[in-house]
Motif scaffolding. Structure first.
Motif, PDB file in Angstrom:
ATOM      1  N   LYS A   1    -142.747 -19.878 -30.710  1.00 47.44           N
ATOM      2  CA  LYS A   1    -142.557 -18.431 -30.719  1.00 47.44           C
ATOM      3  C   LYS A   1    -141.137 -18.112 -31.156  1.00 47.44           C
ATOM      4  CE  LYS A   1    -144.748 -15.468 -29.153  1.00 47.44           C
ATOM      5  NZ  LYS A   1    -145.604 -14.469 -29.823  1.00 47.44           N
ATOM      6  N   LEU A   2    -140.954 -16.879 -31.597  1.00 46.70           N
ATOM      7  CA  LEU A   2    -139.651 -16.445 -32.092  1.00 46.70           C
ATOM      8  C   LEU A   2    -138.891 -15.724 -30.983  1.00 46.70           C
ATOM      9  CD1 LEU A   2    -138.455 -16.607 -35.001  1.00 46.70           C
ATOM     10  CD2 LEU A   2    -138.985 -14.196 -35.183  1.00 46.70           C
ATOM     11  N   PRO A   3    -137.639 -16.154 -30.695  1.00 42.33           N
ATOM     12  CA  PRO A   3    -136.855 -15.452 -29.680  1.00 42.33           C
ATOM     13  C   PRO A   3    -136.253 -14.157 -30.212  1.00 42.33           C
ATOM     14  CG  PRO A   3    -135.577 -17.252 -30.577  1.00 42.33           C
ATOM     15  CD  PRO A   3    -136.940 -17.314 -31.222  1.00 42.33           C
TER      16      PRO A   3
ATOM     17  N   GLY B   1    -150.016 -12.905 -38.071  1.00 43.91           N
ATOM     18  CA  GLY B   1    -148.594 -13.126 -37.850  1.00 43.91           C
ATOM     19  C   GLY B   1    -148.192 -14.558 -37.621  1.00 43.91           C
ATOM     20  N   ILE B   2    -149.042 -15.511 -37.961  1.00 42.67           N
ATOM     21  CA  ILE B   2    -148.714 -16.932 -37.794  1.00 42.67           C
ATOM     22  C   ILE B   2    -148.353 -17.491 -39.165  1.00 42.67           C
ATOM     23  CG2 ILE B   2    -149.563 -19.188 -37.062  1.00 42.67           C
ATOM     24  CD1 ILE B   2    -151.505 -17.739 -35.202  1.00 42.67           C
ATOM     25  N   VAL B   3    -147.143 -18.017 -39.300  1.00 49.61           N
ATOM     26  CA  VAL B   3    -146.660 -18.490 -40.601  1.00 49.61           C
ATOM     27  C   VAL B   3    -146.342 -19.986 -40.544  1.00 49.61           C
ATOM     28  CG1 VAL B   3    -144.905 -18.239 -42.390  1.00 49.61           C
ATOM     29  CG2 VAL B   3    -145.706 -16.212 -41.142  1.00 49.61           C
TER      30      VAL B   3
ATOM     31  N   VAL C   1    -144.820 -24.171 -37.379  1.00 46.45           N
ATOM     32  CA  VAL C   1    -145.541 -22.907 -37.337  1.00 46.45           C
ATOM     33  C   VAL C   1    -144.814 -21.943 -36.410  1.00 46.45           C
ATOM     34  CG1 VAL C   1    -147.746 -21.801 -36.807  1.00 46.45           C
ATOM     35  CG2 VAL C   1    -147.705 -24.121 -37.734  1.00 46.45           C
ATOM     36  N   ILE C   2    -144.541 -20.736 -36.900  1.00 51.07           N
ATOM     37  CA  ILE C   2    -143.856 -19.735 -36.083  1.00 51.07           C
ATOM     38  C   ILE C   2    -144.733 -18.492 -35.954  1.00 51.07           C
ATOM     39  CG2 ILE C   2    -141.778 -18.331 -35.820  1.00 51.07           C
ATOM     40  CD1 ILE C   2    -140.243 -20.384 -37.365  1.00 51.07           C
ATOM     41  N   HIS C   3    -144.810 -17.970 -34.739  1.00 51.44           N
ATOM     42  CA  HIS C   3    -145.616 -16.783 -34.444  1.00 51.44           C
ATOM     43  C   HIS C   3    -144.730 -15.547 -34.522  1.00 51.44           C
ATOM     44  CE1 HIS C   3    -149.071 -18.983 -32.296  1.00 51.44           C
ATOM     45  NE2 HIS C   3    -148.308 -19.896 -32.859  1.00 51.44           N
ATOM     46  N   PHE C   4    -145.104 -14.590 -35.352  1.00 52.71           N
ATOM     47  CA  PHE C   4    -144.325 -13.362 -35.522  1.00 52.71           C
ATOM     48  C   PHE C   4    -145.010 -12.139 -34.926  1.00 52.71           C
ATOM     49  CE2 PHE C   4    -142.779 -16.230 -38.767  1.00 52.71           C
ATOM     50  CZ  PHE C   4    -141.404 -16.080 -38.654  1.00 52.71           C
ATOM     51  N   ALA C   5    -146.255 -12.262 -34.511  1.00 57.45           N
ATOM     52  CA  ALA C   5    -146.978 -11.112 -33.942  1.00 57.45           C
ATOM     53  C   ALA C   5    -146.960 -11.170 -32.419  1.00 57.45           C
ATOM     54  CB  ALA C   5    -148.413 -11.105 -34.452  1.00 57.45           C
TER      55      ALA C   5
ATOM     56  N   ALA D   1    -144.866  -7.030 -37.515  1.00 55.57           N
ATOM     57  CA  ALA D   1    -144.876  -8.497 -37.547  1.00 55.57           C
ATOM     58  C   ALA D   1    -144.350  -9.011 -38.889  1.00 55.57           C
ATOM     59  CB  ALA D   1    -146.288  -9.016 -37.297  1.00 55.57           C
ATOM     60  N   PHE D   2    -144.753  -8.336 -39.969  1.00 56.32           N
ATOM     61  CA  PHE D   2    -144.301  -8.785 -41.283  1.00 56.32           C
ATOM     62  C   PHE D   2    -142.793  -8.598 -41.432  1.00 56.32           C
ATOM     63  CE2 PHE D   2    -143.466  -8.421 -45.840  1.00 56.32           C
ATOM     64  CZ  PHE D   2    -144.042  -9.602 -46.277  1.00 56.32           C
ATOM     65  N   MET D   3    -142.265  -7.478 -40.966  1.00 53.15           N
ATOM     66  CA  MET D   3    -140.827  -7.246 -41.067  1.00 53.15           C
ATOM     67  C   MET D   3    -140.045  -8.193 -40.165  1.00 53.15           C
ATOM     68  SD  MET D   3    -140.606  -5.257 -43.492  1.00 53.15           S
ATOM     69  CE  MET D   3    -138.818  -5.235 -43.431  1.00 53.15           C
TER      70      MET D   3
END
Length: 525
Positions: free
Chosen positions: A96-98, A507-509, A521-525, A283-285
């Motif tokens: 996950k993204l902090p 939102g998974i990239v 893999v990083i989750h952005f959503a 999520a995209f931004m």
């Protein structure tokens, strides 16, 4: 203040509110004055954003609270998404993204020149007239190239032409290679495959008592090329084979794969669907901000700094008239304006990152595959980016690593035809295409085929990375030294997805390290 007035207020300032941002403003009792303060702050920014997200509004308002000494609102943390696809292995790390970071960002990828080479693409090379002879030629090309792959197998060097079957005695063991022209089940429960090569036809019988063979026969689709091992049945008017085995062209069990010399990565995304109300702008931004070094812990920001390529596997916009009731879910109903909005979003990707843009079935290109690149007169803004506009499918080398990028429309036909496949597991259909060595083996289904001078959908070489989308479900696995990646989506569940029973994983990239071949893999959503 009503929603229309709010949206218009931001549009007059050349900015667009996301649906989440609109909800954030609506929840404020003093909506009008809050919107005015947000606009003042936005106008003072050096780089004014085109899309105004809920996160951005919250940061502006919290910043104001800090300056005035007011106590900021504490929002509860978002629950973590369940892990998508298969469980992470040694080559796949999910995280996950902090929160926002303020430290200086120096992307290492900016030190290296881009090395992009388009290896195979129909763009600018489509010469078909769509006549019967063109279809005959493309299927002949398919047969010749796939049969050549089968003949390179040690166990199929001695395959014979189907026309030679009559020369063999009853119950002689033979091997043939044929294209499946028909498949049917008899009243007794047996499966009959009608196969043909360039000079002959035969019936291949699979008897219901042979369980493993029946399982293989269930995976055979019409118009694909297979190898058949069987016993000749003489005395019939047309040659018949009693099948002992069915063999696909498949990939070699091992092969020498490529690695980049420089420590650079590729971020893989697809199915943005800009223009849809369900497009997840926030999520995209957040993803774009990560690429710019704006969010993430030290390791994640170091990874962001090594991203040299952004590969988009189709459906950049939602399009118009693609599925029933789509107009009810469109935020932007003009296809040109959808591409303008997409271009403004992608313009915020750092300049040192080269964007590879391929079309999908929602994009404004011909529906038949292979599809050429999206045209400049429709999406001129995309051409103004640091981009390489390519067709679907495309073979492209990035820093010496060979990518096969295909949107994935043929998954619809494969899932409808083959038992065991479904829409919630996105990589198994991709593996089946690699085994069949063809991106759209079923003709006459939902995937329309353009009869070009050669079959661009044959997987003649072995890719290092096979990247698809279309399923809206993230997936990753490694098959015979090939990274198999379905990059999911940036769109929430639509009416059409509900009908299909699709539960998207937005939102998974996935990020592929081109030097180590490891996936993160990083989750952005």
């Amino acid at each position: 203040m009503d929603d229309a007035s709010l949206i218009r207020k931001f549009m007059e300032a050349d900015m667009q509110l996301t649906s989440d941002a609109l909800d954030t403003l609506r929840r404020r009792e003093d909506t009008e004055s809050v919107a005015a303060r947000v606009l003042v702050n936005l106008r003072e920014m050096e780089s004014r954003p085109f899309l105004v997200t809920a996160d951005l509004i919250t940061k502006i308002l919290e910043g104001e609270s800090a300056k005035t000494g007011a106590v900021p609102t504490v929002h509860p943390p978002k629950p973590s998404l369940p892990e998508a696809g298969e469980a992470p292995g040694a080559r796949e790390i999910t995280e996950k993204l902090p929160e926002l970071t303020r430290t200086k960002f120096k992307p290492r990828a900016g030190e290296f020149e881009p090395r992009v080479k388009v290896l195979k693409d129909v763009t600018g090379r489509s010469y078909t007239e769509g006549e019967l002879k063109d279809f005959v030629n493309v299927f002949k090309d398919r047969y010749e190239r796939l049969s050549s792959i089968l003949r390179k197998r040690v166990d199929f060097h001695d395959a014979i032409p189907i026309s030679n079957l009559r020369r063999f005695d009853d119950r002689a063991l033979v091997k043939v290679i044929g294209m499946v022209s028909d498949k049917r089940e008899t009243s007794g429960g047996h499966v009959v495959l009608e196969i043909e090569d360039l000079n002959g036809r035969a019936s291949a019988w699979v008897f219901k008592g042979r369980r493993e063979l029946m399982r293989k026969a269930a995976e055979v689709v019409v118009d694909e090329v297979v190898g058949i091992v069987g016993d000749v049945r003489s005395g019939d008017r047309a040659p018949r084979l009693f099948v002992r085995d069915i063999v696909w062209p498949d990939l070699p069990t091992t092969h020498e794969f490529s690695r980049a010399e420089d420590p650079v990565c590729a971020a893989l995304i697809s199915d943005l669907h800009v223009g849809s109300e369900m497009f997840l702008e926030d999520a995209f931004m957040r993803f774009v901000n990560w690429l710019r070094g704006g969010v993430g812990n030290a390791k994640q920001r170091e990874l962001a700094g090594r991203v040299k390529y952004l590969v988009i596997a189709g459906d950049i916009v939602d399009g118009v008239g693609v599925y029933p009731q789509q107009e009810e879910e469109l935020l932007i109903s003009d296809i040109i304006k959808q591409y303008d909005a997409a271009a403004k979003l992608l313009a915020q990707v750092p300049e040192h990152i080269t964007i590879i843009i391929a079309p999908g079935n929602h994009d404004a290109v011909r529906p038949t595959e292979p599809q050429p690149a999206i045209q400049k007169d429709i999406a001129g803004g995309l051409y103004d980016l640091n981009s390489v506009m390519v067709g679907n499918p495309v073979w492209v080398s990035l820093h010496g690593v060979n990518f096969l990028v295909y949107h994935g429309r043929s998954f619809d036909d494969l899932i409808a035809t083959m038992p065991g496949l479904n829409r919630q597991k996105s990589t198994p259909p991709m593996v089946k295409l690699l085994q069949k060595r063809h991106l759209a083996p079923v003709y006459g289904g939902r995937t329309a085929i353009s009869p070009e001078q050669q079959d661009y959908l044959v997987i003649e070489e072995v890719p290092d990375v096979f990247h698809c989308g279309h399923m809206h479900v993230y997936g990753y696995e490694r098959y015979r030294d090939v990274e198999v990646v379905n990059s999911g989506t940036f769109q929430e569940k639509t009416i059409f997805m509900r009908r299909l029973g699709v539960n998207p994983t937005p939102g998974i990239v996935p990020i592929i390290d081109l030097q180590t071949r490891q996936a993160r893999v990083i989750h952005f959503a």
